[in-house]
Design a protein around this motif. Structure first.
Motif, PDB file in Angstrom:
ATOM      1  N   ASP A  63      -9.694  -9.854  -6.304  1.00  0.00           N
ATOM      2  CA  ASP A  63      -9.545  -9.025  -5.104  1.00  0.00           C
ATOM      3  C   ASP A  63      -9.139  -7.592  -5.391  1.00  0.00           C
ATOM      4  O   ASP A  63      -8.816  -6.850  -4.472  1.00  0.00           O
ATOM      5  CB  ASP A  63      -8.526  -9.657  -4.153  1.00  0.00           C
ATOM      6  N   GLU A 108      -0.103  -9.546  -1.086  1.00  0.00           N
ATOM      7  CA  GLU A 108      -1.245  -9.159  -0.248  1.00  0.00           C
ATOM      8  C   GLU A 108      -1.135  -7.691   0.166  1.00  0.00           C
ATOM      9  O   GLU A 108      -2.129  -6.965   0.184  1.00  0.00           O
ATOM     10  CB  GLU A 108      -1.344 -10.064   0.985  1.00  0.00           C
ATOM     11  N   GLN A 109       0.076  -7.259   0.492  1.00  0.00           N
ATOM     12  CA  GLN A 109       0.297  -5.853   0.828  1.00  0.00           C
ATOM     13  C   GLN A 109      -0.025  -4.968  -0.373  1.00  0.00           C
ATOM     14  O   GLN A 109      -0.665  -3.921  -0.236  1.00  0.00           O
ATOM     15  CB  GLN A 109       1.743  -5.640   1.282  1.00  0.00           C
ATOM     16  N   LEU A 111      -2.130  -5.645  -2.829  1.00  0.00           N
ATOM     17  CA  LEU A 111      -3.584  -5.601  -3.010  1.00  0.00           C
ATOM     18  C   LEU A 111      -4.232  -4.612  -2.042  1.00  0.00           C
ATOM     19  O   LEU A 111      -5.120  -3.850  -2.427  1.00  0.00           O
ATOM     20  CB  LEU A 111      -4.185  -6.991  -2.826  1.00  0.00           C
ATOM     21  N   THR A 112      -3.787  -4.618  -0.794  1.00  0.00           N
ATOM     22  CA  THR A 112      -4.317  -3.669   0.192  1.00  0.00           C
ATOM     23  C   THR A 112      -4.019  -2.237  -0.243  1.00  0.00           C
ATOM     24  O   THR A 112      -4.896  -1.362  -0.172  1.00  0.00           O
ATOM     25  CB  THR A 112      -3.709  -3.948   1.583  1.00  0.00           C
ATOM     26  N   MET A 113      -2.801  -1.985  -0.696  1.00  0.00           N
ATOM     27  CA  MET A 113      -2.430  -0.637  -1.139  1.00  0.00           C
ATOM     28  C   MET A 113      -3.255  -0.204  -2.347  1.00  0.00           C
ATOM     29  O   MET A 113      -3.646   0.960  -2.455  1.00  0.00           O
ATOM     30  CB  MET A 113      -0.930  -0.585  -1.450  1.00  0.00           C
ATOM     31  N   ASN A 115      -6.350  -1.332  -3.159  1.00  0.00           N
ATOM     32  CA  ASN A 115      -7.756  -1.168  -2.775  1.00  0.00           C
ATOM     33  C   ASN A 115      -8.004   0.003  -1.843  1.00  0.00           C
ATOM     34  O   ASN A 115      -9.127   0.486  -1.743  1.00  0.00           O
ATOM     35  CB  ASN A 115      -8.286  -2.472  -2.171  1.00  0.00           C
ATOM     36  N   THR A 116      -6.960   0.483  -1.173  1.00  0.00           N
ATOM     37  CA  THR A 116      -7.113   1.668  -0.314  1.00  0.00           C
ATOM     38  C   THR A 116      -6.556   2.916  -0.993  1.00  0.00           C
ATOM     39  O   THR A 116      -6.353   3.942  -0.348  1.00  0.00           O
ATOM     40  CB  THR A 116      -6.415   1.445   1.044  1.00  0.00           C
ATOM     41  N   GLN A 118      -3.651   3.759  -2.068  1.00  0.00           N
ATOM     42  CA  GLN A 118      -2.351   4.256  -1.617  1.00  0.00           C
ATOM     43  C   GLN A 118      -1.329   4.296  -2.747  1.00  0.00           C
ATOM     44  O   GLN A 118      -0.265   4.891  -2.582  1.00  0.00           O
ATOM     45  CB  GLN A 118      -1.804   3.370  -0.492  1.00  0.00           C
TER      46      GLN A 118
END
Length: 191
Positions: A63, A108-109, A111-113, A115-116, A118
């Protein structure tokens, strides 16, 4: 013979660094620096900061997009687990270790950071496995002069010091006889 003792006056605590003595015969910890994330009456655990593996994060986590950061060998225990240390205070559930240093949190947070875009790879260290000691085990190893304790872990040291220099840098920071240890050859027969 007192000058051959490796003991220093620091006691281990959360946020301490454990520096392996120059000739520790355990290949898991040879010339390593361990960041203690927990230390109490029940035991201790942390991560080896200066032992990179041969894989990158995006090779083991599907991911993750375009985040080719090194993964380190945190220690010999449960090498089928992934952990992280970071300096991102906004990750939910991150446990403070020392000023500016956190362990774990909401993956999960993270991974989002990632992939975006951040966060930067310079703000994280990822580890497979960890280093752990049961009740009294670390004390016994300290009494046997296997470790030197430094109580000054900080984000600059963890994230900005090249892993191949970390062991020497930490010993030099301790000064005195530890500065001398930092120059010991890996093989004492070469001295």
């Amino acid at each position: 013979m007192e000058y051959f003792k490796y003991k220093n006056n620091f006691q281990p605590e959360k946020g301490s660094l454990l520096i392996s003595e120059p000739f520790l015969p355990d290949p898991n910890f040879e010339r390593t620096v361990v960041l203690l994330c927990e230390h109490n009456d029940e035991g201790s655990f942390g991560f080896v900061l200066n032992k990179p593996s041969t894989v990158l994060l995006d090779e083991i986590i599907e991911d993750v997009n375009d985040f080719s950061e090194k993964v380190y060998i945190g220690g010999p225990v449960q090498q089928d687990t992934l952990h992280f240390v970071h300096r991102e205070e906004n990750i939910e559930g991150g446990v403070p270790i020392a000023e500016g240093l956190y362990w774990g949190g909401n993956f999960e947070q993270l991974l989002t950071m990632i992939n975006t875009k951040q966060v930067s790879g310079n703000d994280f260290r990822f580890f497979v496995g960890y280093s752990g000691w049961s009740e009294g085990q670390l004390k016994n190893e300290l009494d046997a002069d296997s470790w030197i304790v430094a109580n000054y872990a900080n984000e600059q040291l963890v994230f900005n010091t090249p892993e191949e220099e970390l062991w020497k840098v930490v010993l030099k920071e301790l000064g005195g006889r530890f500065n001398v240890y930092s120059n010991y050859p890996t093989d004492p027969r070469l001295n």
